[in-house]
Enzyme design. Structure first.
Site, short mmCIF file in Angstrom:
data_model
loop_
_atom_site.label_atom_id
_atom_site.label_comp_id
_atom_site.label_asym_id
_atom_site.label_seq_id
_atom_site.Cartn_x
_atom_site.Cartn_y
_atom_site.Cartn_z
N HIS A 209 0.99 -1.28 0.06
CA HIS A 209 0.06 0.11 -0.13
C HIS A 209 0.86 1.29 -0.11
CE1 HIS A 209 0.78 -0.24 4.29
NE2 HIS A 209 0.53 0.91 4.50
N1 UDP Z 1 -3.42 -6.11 9.06
C1 UDP Z 1 -4.58 -6.66 9.28
N2 UDP Z 1 -4.87 -7.08 7.87
C2 UDP Z 1 -4.72 -6.99 6.65
C3 UDP Z 1 -3.35 -6.29 6.46
C4 UDP Z 1 -2.56 -5.90 7.96
O1 UDP Z 1 -4.81 -7.19 10.25
O2 UDP Z 1 -5.39 -7.43 5.69
C5 UDP Z 1 -2.50 -5.75 10.18
C6 UDP Z 1 -1.35 -6.22 10.59
O3 UDP Z 1 -1.34 -6.76 11.80
C7 UDP Z 1 -0.23 -5.22 10.26
C8 UDP Z 1 -1.29 -4.10 10.62
O4 UDP Z 1 -2.28 -4.28 10.18
O5 UDP Z 1 0.83 -5.34 11.23
C9 UDP Z 1 -0.67 -2.77 9.93
O6 UDP Z 1 -0.52 -2.92 8.63
P1 UDP Z 1 -0.39 -1.50 7.61
O7 UDP Z 1 0.43 -2.22 6.44
O8 UDP Z 1 -1.51 -0.89 7.48
O9 UDP Z 1 0.37 -0.61 8.35
P2 UDP Z 1 2.07 -0.26 8.39
O10 UDP Z 1 2.43 -1.27 9.64
O11 UDP Z 1 2.60 -0.27 6.97
O12 UDP Z 1 2.04 0.95 9.24
#
Ligand code: UDP
Length: 361
Positions: A209
């Protein structure tokens, strides 16, 4: 002590859940500690927000600022305007922000200008990449934070370099891992497990993303086609982020192995990660979770603010080019997973440590 806790986006919800539990436990034990939960509304889709509140038993927010989407400036400004009103109507002793999203920075600025102390959970991590909006959010937030709660000693060193007072830095561990360890016995198969014929180790999880991977449609299509070929013999489950979906639209990409799904709730997602052969992602949080679950992770970014996931954990930073991902993946297929460990204090007790420290203030 009255604490206002701010959460705006999916990773924030995962981080505040154990902090709220620790505050509630301290309150029940007779300590003078109360909280008010403010949802800024940065993420508002059911499957990026409500599902996490339900699954992680997070109480309904006391206020929802409902800022929704917008450009960086529009969203940040909207959060600031609404949060200033919130704090005028509901004064508090401390504003606690987590992570590195726009809500984190916007609410920290508002609180500090109203002479309210700021606690930042996950302070001090740095990618060094000023093209990431998150990096700017981290630097600005940490420049006005009173209590730094860190996930690693490296984060503490970064803060010292930026001039933070060492007495204000508290290495407590990782609240994201508190949530993971606290919910491992609740994770559950997604509905499509049987229909997709998933089995332990017969699939790869893909999440993308970040603007560097998804904002240019044709490059994104090529990347997906490349991953589809590279993973021959495995299914690739791709819970597609709304941001990425908006760029791809409804086009049929004719992919053999990649299976698109909605973004998953936490309990389904962790089940998928725990049983995956490998993970390909551009998320920061996922590289921490795969480290603890010992699942090989290939991160499609050129930098990471979580170096311990590489040096200690299972994460390999492969950059944003398909050929680099393919060469790292091929070498993993040939040599198997490398030895890994779990970073210090990623033990499920970070939130309890945070509350203990706040109670001493
Ligand atoms: N996550 C989830 N479902 C999904 C994708 C991600 O529960 O389909 C959770 C997962 O635990 C991850 C968190 O959302 O660590 C954050 O993900 P994201 O990639 O949005 O944020 P970032 O870590 O890049 O800030």
């Amino acid at each position: 002590m009255n604490i206002t806790i701010v959460a705006g986006a999916r990773p924030n919800f995962i981080k505040i859940a154990p902090i709220i539990k620790a505050i509630e436990a301290a309150h029940t034990a007779g300590n003078q500690i109360n909280y008010r939960l403010v949802h800024t509304g940065q993420h508002y889709d059911k499957n990026l927000s409500d599902t996490f509140f339900e699954e992680l038993n997070i109480p309904q927010p006391h206020a929802n600022l409902e800022v929704k989407s917008g450009s960086q400036a529009i969203q940040t400004a909207a959060i600031m305007v609404a949060f200033e009103k919130e704090l005028e109507q509901h004064p508090c002793d401390l504003v606690l922000v987590v992570g590195d999203v726009n809500s984190t920075m916007a609410c920290a600025i508002v609180a500090k200008k109203m002479h309210i102390k700021v606690a930042h959970v996950e302070a001090g991590i740095r990618s060094g990449d000023m093209e990431m909006p998150e990096e700017i959010n981290r630097i600005v937030t940490d420049s006005i934070t009173d209590y730094f709660f860190t996930t690693s000693t490296t984060a503490g060193e970064n803060l010292l370099k930026y001039g933070a007072d060492k007495n204000h830095i508290h290495f407590v561990g990782n609240v994201m891992i508190d949530t993971l360890l606290g919910n491992l016995d609740r994770i559950k198969k997604p509905d499509f497990w049987e229909a997709f014929r998933l089995e332990k180790d017969n699939y790869v999880i893909l999440t993308l993303h970040r603007p560097s991977n998804v904002d240019e449609e044709q490059s994104l299509v090529k990347l997906l086609q490349g991953i589809d070929n590279m993973c021959e013999g495995k299914k690739v489950i791709f819970p597609i982020h709304p941001r990425t979906k908006a760029i791809l639209g409804e086009q049929n990409l004719n992919l053999k192995n990649i299976l698109f799904t909605e973004p998953q709730g936490y309990l389904n997602f962790m089940y998928l990660i725990k049983n995956a052969f490998a993970v390909i992602t551009d998320s920061g949080g996922i590289s921490e979770e795969t480290t603890v679950l010992k699942i090989p992770c290939f991160t499609m970014r050129t930098t990471t603010e979580r170096p311990e996931t590489q040096t200690i954990g299972t994460n390999t930073l492969v950059g944003v080019k398909l050929e680099n991902l393919a060469s790292a993946y091929t070498s993993f297929l040939k040599n198997g997973p490398r030895d890994s460990g779990i970073p210090e204090l990623w033990d499920g007790r970070a939130s309890v440590r945070i509350v203990e420290i706040l109670l001493r203030k």
